[in-house]
Design a protein around this motif. Structure first.
Motif, PDB file in Angstrom:
ATOM      1  N   UNK A  73       0.864  -1.357  -0.252  1.00 41.40           N
ATOM      2  CA  UNK A  73      -0.026  -0.035   0.097  1.00 41.40           C
ATOM      3  C   UNK A  73       0.892   1.115  -0.008  1.00 41.40           C
ATOM      4  N   UNK A  74       0.779   2.138  -0.982  1.00 36.77           N
ATOM      5  CA  UNK A  74       1.438   3.316  -0.896  1.00 36.77           C
ATOM      6  C   UNK A  74       1.038   4.325  -0.121  1.00 36.77           C
ATOM      7  N   UNK A  75       2.149   5.051   0.527  1.00 37.89           N
ATOM      8  CA  UNK A  75       1.885   6.042   1.481  1.00 37.89           C
ATOM      9  C   UNK A  75       1.464   7.342   0.725  1.00 37.89           C
ATOM     10  N   UNK A 112      -4.396  -0.096   8.170  1.00 36.25           N
ATOM     11  CA  UNK A 112      -5.655   0.556   7.386  1.00 36.25           C
ATOM     12  C   UNK A 112      -6.776  -0.622   7.405  1.00 36.25           C
ATOM     13  N   UNK A 113      -6.381  -1.845   7.036  1.00 35.54           N
ATOM     14  CA  UNK A 113      -7.268  -2.867   6.902  1.00 35.54           C
ATOM     15  C   UNK A 113      -8.135  -3.266   8.041  1.00 35.54           C
ATOM     16  N   UNK A 121     -14.105   3.904   8.435  1.00 34.70           N
ATOM     17  CA  UNK A 121     -12.985   4.723   7.964  1.00 34.70           C
ATOM     18  C   UNK A 121     -12.409   4.816   9.464  1.00 34.70           C
ATOM     19  N   UNK A 122     -12.937   4.572  10.617  1.00 37.98           N
ATOM     20  CA  UNK A 122     -12.251   4.854  11.868  1.00 37.98           C
ATOM     21  C   UNK A 122     -11.791   3.599  12.464  1.00 37.98           C
ATOM     22  N   UNK A 157      -6.344  -4.104  17.778  1.00 38.54           N
ATOM     23  CA  UNK A 157      -5.930  -4.203  16.283  1.00 38.54           C
ATOM     24  C   UNK A 157      -6.203  -5.568  15.912  1.00 38.54           C
ATOM     25  N   UNK A 158      -6.072  -6.169  14.691  1.00 36.39           N
ATOM     26  CA  UNK A 158      -6.336  -7.263  14.167  1.00 36.39           C
ATOM     27  C   UNK A 158      -5.052  -7.774  13.803  1.00 36.39           C
TER      28      UNK A 158
END
Length: 608
Positions: free
Chosen positions: A1-3, A470-471, A481-482, A487-488
């Protein structure tokens, strides 16, 4: 995933704005506190403070994509008004009727006994997280209000801004005094369990244990003397003069018991009585240092955000921070061969082991290297370690290694709060933000890197960490989106309904740091620079030779083309020192065109 900092920050802003559309009441009803609400505000205020393209204090200069992201707040004039009221509402909520700023942990305090409940007095205790976060929140808000105040013409709104600024200044002073009173030093005998644990850490390096102890004592002697001077007259300083004692320093979880109030002329009312035991904690030390980096930043000085009294308080905090950085950085990188930091997981002197502790120690090292703008020698040794931490947490290369499956889980850590038991059941602090903290540190290390290869490795790791975090965002609903509370890291991790702002704020910080890195000059390769310098000499020679064949008289297309090449080579020379790869590309294209001219001229000459 690009920043992609701008696009990703704006995506988060849209989600934050949606959740803010009904004010803060619903989140307080769900058990919000001074920390979570500060995190929410910082998701908006921090990018606006650090990045000019996100500024919100000058309505006429607000970017169109920013307006679109915050459209639920209204138009370009309504947005700064709304933010002013959100800041004011936060200050009103977390200030006592007598004017004392509130830095309580609230529902973040968790009893060690699952069947117990915190006493009311415990939930009101100040905590370093809130004290530290208030440094950043007040600084960002002060800058915003001063900018917005210059745009305001309505007298009542101007008065409102002045009142909010005064409240922010009081809260900033109170948070600084609270952090000074939360600083702790623990001394212990060499033969104590803590002393044996520290010596065992030294013994894991390629240094004889006794020699290592003497060497470490010499390296830490300036820290010992600095702490003794800083704490002279207090109980914590009593044993530091004894060279036979060992010690550690940093921040406790709250103002330390028996610490005296800090003399100040600011109207911050009472300074709460401290209850924390004088025991430094790695987690709260890192949290404190993060906030203090904003206090010490050049931007804070240039904008004149601190009063004269606050500058004096900042001097004391700077001494505390520098001694803490030096202590932990020395310990982490001690000895020959593998550093203690490189041997995972880190073990505290209390005997606890966790990859989270390794990440915390690495966080202090990162702050120290950033503070000193150190070179790549130390950085190179940390890259492999932070990659290992990411692998062990299932964030990086998790499908290609058994290490991730065999490593101890770092997804949840409980930190004891010694001293809390004096007011009720013993409390602890629950940590679930390992992935987002790792992301933040990786970006900081990438900004520090001076070698392209080091930065490349760190950026790849940052992209993997961002994708991992992000996932874990919520999907659907108002909080789309929050992030959730947990965490997973692993697929079987439960996803509770509670919303947390900690991950969101950490991700925003990381994206702001990435944007700051991208604003700077790109890294320069010595090899590319030397090659480009040789190429430009060849190109200028060939250009000069081609100009010999241009006849004088009316300007021809060939003459125009050669002049254009000359201008490009001049541009390449101008940027060669800062952007050698770009200069290389310009020169290469010019050399190609020159070769075509030479080939065409030779063909014409042969044909004639």
């Amino acid at each position: 995933m690009l920043i992609r900092p701008r696009q990703q920050i704006l995506e988060i802003w849209r989600a934050v704005a949606r959740m803010s559309d009904d004010g803060l009441a619903s989140h307080r009803a769900a058990g919000a506190n001074s920390i979570t609400e500060a995190e929410k505000l910082l998701c908006l205020m921090y990018p606006a403070y650090e990045l000019d393209g996100f500024r919100l204090d000058t309505p006429d200069e607000t970017a169109d994509d920013v307006l679109d992201a915050l459209r639920t707040f209204g138009d370009r004039v309504s947005i700064p008004k709304r933010l002013t009221e959100m800041i004011a509402d936060y200050l009103d909520t977390y200030t006592e009727p007598d004017g004392t700023p509130v830095f309580s942990g609230g529902n973040c305090f968790v009893p060690e006994d699952p069947g117990a409940r915190p006493a009311a007095a415990q939930t009101r205790l100040d905590v370093v997280n809130s004290l530290s976060m208030s440094l950043t929140l007040t600084l960002t808000s002060l800058r915003f209000l001063r900018g917005f105040g210059r745009e305001v013409r309505r007298p009542e709104l101007r008065q409102r801004i002045i009142a909010v600024e005064a409240a922010l200044t009081r809260r900033l002073t109170a948070s600084m005094t609270g952090l000074i009173r939360s600083f702790a030093v623990r001394t212990f005998a060499r033969t104590s369990p803590e002393g044996r644990a520290l010596n065992a850490m030294i013994g894991r390096t390629r240094v004889d244990s006794r020699d290592g102890e003497a060497q470490l004592s010499r390296l830490l002697r300036p820290v010992r003397h600095g702490l003794a001077d800083l704490l002279r007259g207090t109980e914590m300083a009593a044993d530091l003069d004894d060279e036979d004692t060992l010690f550690e320093c940093g921040w406790a979880w709250s103002p330390v018991a028996k610490t005296s109030p800090i003399a100040t002329t600011a109207s911050i009312s009472a300074q709460p009585v401290g209850v924390a035991a004088p025991i430094p904690d790695l987690y709260f030390t890192v949290i404190a240092l993060d906030g203090l980096m904003d206090i010490f930043a050049d931007r804070t000085l240039m904008l004149g955000l601190l009063t004269a009294e606050q500058q004096q308080l900042a001097h004391t905090l700077r001494l505390q921070a520098e001694l803490t950085h030096r202590y932990w950085s020395t310990l982490a990188r001690f000895g020959e061969g593998p550093w203690p930091l490189e041997r995972l997981p880190w073990q505290t002197i209390d005997g606890r082991k966790s990859d989270y502790f390794s990440l915390l120690v690495m966080s202090v090292v990162a702050q120290d290297l950033l503070r000193r703008r150190a070179g790549d020698e130390d950085l190179t040794r940390t890259i492999r370690t932070i990659e290992q931490l990411a692998i062990r947490a299932g964030i990086f290369d998790r499908a290609d290694t058994d290490e991730a499956h065999n490593a101890p889980s770092a997804r949840v850590l409980h930190v004891a709060l010694p001293g809390s038991e004096t007011l009720g059941p013993a409390l602890q602090w629950r940590l679930t933000d390992f992935p987002s903290v790792l992301l933040k540190r990786v970006v900081q290390f990438a900004d520090l890197a001076h070698e392209p290869e080091s930065r490349e490795r760190l950026l790849r790791l940052a992209e993997a960490a961002l994708a991992h975090v992000w996932e874990a965002r919520r999907r659907g609903g108002a909080a789309d989106g929050l992030w959730h509370e947990l965490d997973r890291t692993h697929a079987d991790t439960p996803r509770p309904p509670a919303l947390t702002w900690t991950h969101t704020e950490r991700v925003v910080e990381s994206l702001v740091a990435a944007a700051g890195m991208l604003r700077g000059a790109p890294l320069r390769s010595i090899q590319v620079t030397e090659l480009a310098r040789s190429m430009i000499l060849e190109a200028e020679h060939l250009l000069g030779r081609e100009l010999l064949y241009v006849a004088s008289g009316p300007v021809t297309s060939l003459h125009t083309s050669l002049l254009r090449m000359q201008a490009r080579l001049q541009r390449a020379r101008e940027i060669l020192g800062e952007r050698p790869a770009s200069a290389y590309a310009i020169i290469a294209e010019t050399l190609r065109e020159l070769d075509e001219l030479t080939t065409a001229r030779h063909s014409t000459s042969v044909g004639a």
